[in-house]
Design an enzyme around this catalytic site. Sequence first.
Site, mmCIF file in Angstrom:
data_model
loop_
_atom_site.group_PDB
_atom_site.id
_atom_site.type_symbol
_atom_site.label_atom_id
_atom_site.label_comp_id
_atom_site.label_asym_id
_atom_site.label_seq_id
_atom_site.Cartn_x
_atom_site.Cartn_y
_atom_site.Cartn_z
ATOM 1 N N LEU A 18 0.959 -1.226 -0.145
ATOM 2 C CA LEU A 18 -0.173 0.117 0.032
ATOM 3 C C LEU A 18 0.753 1.353 0.026
ATOM 4 O O LEU A 18 1.897 1.288 0.437
ATOM 5 C CB LEU A 18 -0.856 -0.048 1.167
ATOM 6 C CG LEU A 18 -1.988 -0.961 1.480
ATOM 7 C CD1 LEU A 18 -2.624 -0.984 2.809
ATOM 8 C CD2 LEU A 18 -2.976 -1.038 0.518
ATOM 9 N N ASP A 60 2.866 -2.706 12.859
ATOM 10 C CA ASP A 60 1.319 -2.175 12.798
ATOM 11 C C ASP A 60 0.455 -3.193 13.264
ATOM 12 O O ASP A 60 -0.536 -2.670 14.012
ATOM 13 C CB ASP A 60 1.254 -1.857 11.275
ATOM 14 C CG ASP A 60 1.846 -0.563 10.921
ATOM 15 O OD1 ASP A 60 1.991 0.358 11.677
ATOM 16 O OD2 ASP A 60 2.027 -0.512 9.634
ATOM 17 N N ARG A 99 -6.014 5.035 10.048
ATOM 18 C CA ARG A 99 -5.948 3.540 10.190
ATOM 19 C C ARG A 99 -6.331 3.220 11.704
ATOM 20 O O ARG A 99 -6.506 2.186 12.047
ATOM 21 C CB ARG A 99 -4.681 3.002 10.284
ATOM 22 C CG ARG A 99 -3.941 3.430 8.677
ATOM 23 C CD ARG A 99 -4.319 2.276 7.788
ATOM 24 N NE ARG A 99 -3.882 2.374 6.563
ATOM 25 C CZ ARG A 99 -2.850 1.984 6.018
ATOM 26 N NH1 ARG A 99 -1.954 1.221 6.810
ATOM 27 N NH2 ARG A 99 -2.113 2.262 4.839
ATOM 28 N N HIS A 114 0.740 7.701 9.753
ATOM 29 C CA HIS A 114 0.644 7.283 10.927
ATOM 30 C C HIS A 114 1.341 8.369 12.068
ATOM 31 O O HIS A 114 2.285 9.103 11.502
ATOM 32 C CB HIS A 114 1.795 6.028 10.983
ATOM 33 C CG HIS A 114 0.914 4.826 10.515
ATOM 34 N ND1 HIS A 114 1.456 3.981 9.772
ATOM 35 C CD2 HIS A 114 -0.218 4.014 10.983
ATOM 36 C CE1 HIS A 114 0.634 2.890 9.323
ATOM 37 N NE2 HIS A 114 -0.296 3.031 10.208
ATOM 38 N N CYS A 169 8.453 1.034 11.514
ATOM 39 C CA CYS A 169 7.643 0.092 11.312
ATOM 40 C C CYS A 169 8.357 -1.218 11.087
ATOM 41 O O CYS A 169 7.567 -2.362 10.926
ATOM 42 C CB CYS A 169 6.815 0.391 10.089
ATOM 43 S SG CYS A 169 7.449 1.770 9.058
HETATM 44 C C1 CIR Z 1 0.923 0.876 4.805
HETATM 45 O O1 CIR Z 1 0.522 1.482 4.046
HETATM 46 O O2 CIR Z 1 0.243 0.210 5.698
HETATM 47 C C2 CIR Z 1 2.293 0.276 4.573
HETATM 48 N N1 CIR Z 1 2.582 0.187 2.868
HETATM 49 C C3 CIR Z 1 3.330 1.122 5.331
HETATM 50 C C4 CIR Z 1 3.147 0.996 6.617
HETATM 51 C C5 CIR Z 1 4.176 1.792 7.540
HETATM 52 N N2 CIR Z 1 4.121 1.460 8.906
HETATM 53 C C6 CIR Z 1 4.258 2.270 9.687
HETATM 54 O O3 CIR Z 1 4.522 3.682 9.385
HETATM 55 N N3 CIR Z 1 3.895 2.015 10.906
#
Ligand code: CIR
Length: 265
Positions: free
Chosen positions: A25, A74, A139, A170, A257
């Site tokens: 994503l 996450d 989210r 985030h 992350c």
């Molecule tokens: C997302 O959009 O969920 C992932 N492509 C990136 C997540 C990054 N996570 C974070 O900053 N904790």
Amino acid sequence: MYPDLAFGFTNAICRKPSISVKNGLRDSQLGLDPDPVVFADEHSAYVSALKNAGLTVKLLEPSEQYPDSVFVEDPCLCLPDCAIVLRPGALSRAGEAELMNPVLVEEFDDILHLSGPGFVDGGDIMVTNSEILVGLSARTDKAGFQELAELVVSRGYRARLLQTPKDVLHFKTASSILSGETVFATRQMIKAGVFEGYKTIEVPEGEEPAANAVRINDIVLLSSGYPKTRDLLQEHGFTTISLSVGEAAKVDGGLSCMSLRYRKK
Ligand code: CIR
């Protein structure tokens, strides 16, 4: 509460990036898919840096089914005495919570689960020495916060709800905790007043992606390519290590992350 809850860690969990990470994503304007081979190299350097910072790292195998599963922060929150399986707010990431169960069972005696209907992404949770801050975002919603707050309060922690600025993915995309009471954050986050009561260090203008730093024991991991940030944090007395996260950035990921960090009793 534990001393140095915010950055005193012994262990970490990471997951190798999948080939499917190129389908991760993103809102990113970079317009490029991550290269899984380069991503794997960057991830390997990241894991080495965690080990050099004193952590024992459990490295999980990639999951092709979940393109974003390298971003293990996450779907879970790991505290010194318990793990909480969260409910990621993106539909394509919902199954990642279940995916973490086996390693959590190995690592924790006390595992709690958000049952819904609310959502929380770990990227919206900042653990300081005195409280657990949770930022509302696309989210993470109020119902998710309320359920999470009840769980952490039952284990002796305090939780507080804040608002992540609208265009920030985030809460920790634009901020990080540097000591028990010092936050490193973009001007936008500081101006929004979310860090009242904390000492703040502002990210140098033009280096906003560097806000996603990670303090682990005596060192601060920084994204490479942000020299003003490196110099600023060194002036504040922090020992910094710079790491390339160019491939993760293409799918809106950063340093925090890619690991779940915690202190084992
Ligand atoms: C997302 O959009 O969920 C992932 N492509 C990136 C997540 C990054 N996570 C974070 O900053 N904790």
